[in-house]
Design a protein around this motif. Structure first.
Motif, PDB file in Angstrom:
ATOM      1  N   UNK A  64     -26.193  41.926  28.682  1.00  0.00           N
ATOM      2  CA  UNK A  64     -26.641  42.075  27.491  1.00  0.00           C
ATOM      3  C   UNK A  64     -27.584  40.289  26.934  1.00  0.00           C
ATOM      4  N   UNK A  65     -27.214  39.679  27.520  1.00  0.00           N
ATOM      5  CA  UNK A  65     -27.331  38.065  27.282  1.00  0.00           C
ATOM      6  C   UNK A  65     -28.853  37.839  28.378  1.00  0.00           C
TER       7      UNK A  65
ATOM      8  N   UNK B 240     -37.825  39.437  31.777  1.00  0.00           N
ATOM      9  CA  UNK B 240     -36.202  39.175  31.259  1.00  0.00           C
ATOM     10  C   UNK B 240     -35.150  37.879  31.047  1.00  0.00           C
ATOM     11  N   UNK B 241     -35.029  36.987  29.826  1.00  0.00           N
ATOM     12  CA  UNK B 241     -34.821  35.703  29.676  1.00  0.00           C
ATOM     13  C   UNK B 241     -33.427  35.615  29.552  1.00  0.00           C
ATOM     14  N   UNK B 242     -32.540  34.909  30.866  1.00  0.00           N
ATOM     15  CA  UNK B 242     -30.934  34.919  29.915  1.00  0.00           C
ATOM     16  C   UNK B 242     -31.330  32.890  29.677  1.00  0.00           C
ATOM     17  N   UNK B 243     -31.091  33.278  28.059  1.00  0.00           N
ATOM     18  CA  UNK B 243     -30.816  31.814  27.685  1.00  0.00           C
ATOM     19  C   UNK B 243     -29.509  31.104  28.477  1.00  0.00           C
ATOM     20  N   UNK B 244     -29.634  29.684  28.730  1.00  0.00           N
ATOM     21  CA  UNK B 244     -28.921  28.948  28.755  1.00  0.00           C
ATOM     22  C   UNK B 244     -29.028  27.898  28.651  1.00  0.00           C
ATOM     23  N   UNK B 245     -29.726  26.676  28.068  1.00  0.00           N
ATOM     24  CA  UNK B 245     -29.653  25.539  27.246  1.00  0.00           C
ATOM     25  C   UNK B 245     -30.844  25.797  26.431  1.00  0.00           C
TER      26      UNK B 245
ATOM     27  N   UNK C  22     -38.043  31.920  20.776  1.00  0.00           N
ATOM     28  CA  UNK C  22     -37.210  32.078  21.712  1.00  0.00           C
ATOM     29  C   UNK C  22     -36.409  32.094  20.628  1.00  0.00           C
ATOM     30  N   UNK C  23     -35.089  31.608  20.624  1.00  0.00           N
ATOM     31  CA  UNK C  23     -34.310  31.740  19.308  1.00  0.00           C
ATOM     32  C   UNK C  23     -34.341  32.714  18.590  1.00  0.00           C
ATOM     33  N   UNK C  24     -35.213  33.102  18.605  1.00  0.00           N
ATOM     34  CA  UNK C  24     -35.355  34.053  17.091  1.00  0.00           C
ATOM     35  C   UNK C  24     -35.493  35.319  18.323  1.00  0.00           C
ATOM     36  N   UNK C  25     -36.021  35.756  19.394  1.00  0.00           N
ATOM     37  CA  UNK C  25     -35.443  36.869  19.858  1.00  0.00           C
ATOM     38  C   UNK C  25     -34.494  36.779  20.665  1.00  0.00           C
ATOM     39  N   UNK C  26     -33.544  35.924  20.801  1.00  0.00           N
ATOM     40  CA  UNK C  26     -32.504  35.354  21.870  1.00  0.00           C
ATOM     41  C   UNK C  26     -31.380  36.365  20.363  1.00  0.00           C
ATOM     42  N   UNK C  27     -31.547  35.944  19.102  1.00  0.00           N
ATOM     43  CA  UNK C  27     -30.846  36.447  18.444  1.00  0.00           C
ATOM     44  C   UNK C  27     -30.683  37.840  18.219  1.00  0.00           C
ATOM     45  N   UNK C  28     -31.547  38.202  17.696  1.00  0.00           N
ATOM     46  CA  UNK C  28     -32.106  39.568  17.632  1.00  0.00           C
ATOM     47  C   UNK C  28     -31.738  40.083  18.800  1.00  0.00           C
ATOM     48  N   UNK C  29     -31.927  39.832  19.800  1.00  0.00           N
ATOM     49  CA  UNK C  29     -30.782  40.907  20.647  1.00  0.00           C
ATOM     50  C   UNK C  29     -29.760  41.078  20.982  1.00  0.00           C
ATOM     51  N   UNK C  30     -29.148  39.630  21.005  1.00  0.00           N
ATOM     52  CA  UNK C  30     -27.616  39.594  20.876  1.00  0.00           C
ATOM     53  C   UNK C  30     -27.137  40.681  19.602  1.00  0.00           C
TER      54      UNK C  30
END
Length: 177
Positions: free
Chosen positions: A39-40, A49-54, A154-162
Motif C-alpha cells: 500500500x505504501x 517501486x518507491x516507499x517514501x520515508x521523508x 514524487x509527492x504528486x505520485x505518492x498522493x495519487x497512489x495513496x
C-alpha cells in the motif's frame, strides 16, 4: 523514551525535558519501513517501486526505499546534486559501472553522474534506501534531456497512489519535514 533499561549503565540518566526548540518539527519515526506493505509503495517505473520515508519540499529532497521484486530498471537519468544509497537486500547497479551493490553496500553518487539503474534477479527483492537532492533529469539513449522528476513529482505520485489504494492522499504530508 528508549526501551526500559535493565542493566545498561545509562539507566539512571534522565532524558532532556525540553528536547525540541519551540518551532522544531517532531521527529519522524517509521517502524521497519522496508517491510513489504504494498500500500505504501508506488511505481517509479514499470518494474521499480518507491516507499517514501521523508520529504523536504523546500530543499527538493526526499528519502525512499526503492523496491524491485523482479529484475528492474529505472531509465537513464542525470543527477545535478548528490545521491546517497544503502542496500538493504537484493542486488542492483548501473549499466555504466562495473560494480554491483549487495546487502550492506553504500553508494555515493556525486553531482554530474548519469546512469541507468538496474536490479538483478538474485532470489530476493532489491530494497535500497536512497536519499536524493534535487531532480532526476531523464535522458534518452544519446544522453539528451527528455524530462525531469523532482520532489513535487514524487509527492504528486505518492498522493495519487495513496488516494487510490485507501491509505489516503494526506498520508504523504506526515512525511514532510
Amino acid at each position: 523514551m528508549a526501551d526500559t533499561a535493565t542493566e545498561e549503565f545509562w539507566r539512571t540518566v534522565e532524558p532532556i525535558e525540553n528536547n525540541f526548540k519551540p518551532d522544531a518539527l517532531p521527529t519522524l519515526f517509521l517502524k521497519d519501513p522496508a517491510a513489504w506493505d504494498e500500500r505504501y509503495a508506488f511505481p517509479i517505473s514499470e518494474t521499480v517501486l518507491a516507499i517514501p520515508l521523508w520529504i523536504s519540499l523546500d530543499r527538493n529532497m526526499w528519502a525512499n526505499i526503492l523496491v524491485a521484486k523482479t529484475p528492474g530498471l529505472i531509465n537513464r537519468h542525470y543527477h545535478p546534486h548528490p545521491v546517497f544509497a544503502y542496500t538493504l537486500s537484493g542486488k542492483w547497479g548501473y549499466l555504466e559501472h562495473d560494480w554491483t551493490a549487495e546487502k550492506g553496500d553504500f553508494v555515493y553518487e556525486p553531482p554530474g553522474s548519469s546512469h541507468t539503474l538496474v536490479s538483478h534477479d538474485c532470489g530476493e527483492p532489491m530494497r535500497t534506501l536512497f536519499i536524493l537532492t534535487g531532480p532526476l533529469i531523464w535522458l534518452d539513449e544519446d544522453g539528451a534531456t527528455v524530462g525531469h522528476y523532482d520532489v513535487h513529482d514524487f509527492v504528486r505520485e505518492a498522493r495519487a497512489h495513496y488516494d487510490k489504494n485507501g491509505v489516503g492522499a494526506d498520508h504523504v504530508e506526515t512525511l514532510f519535514r
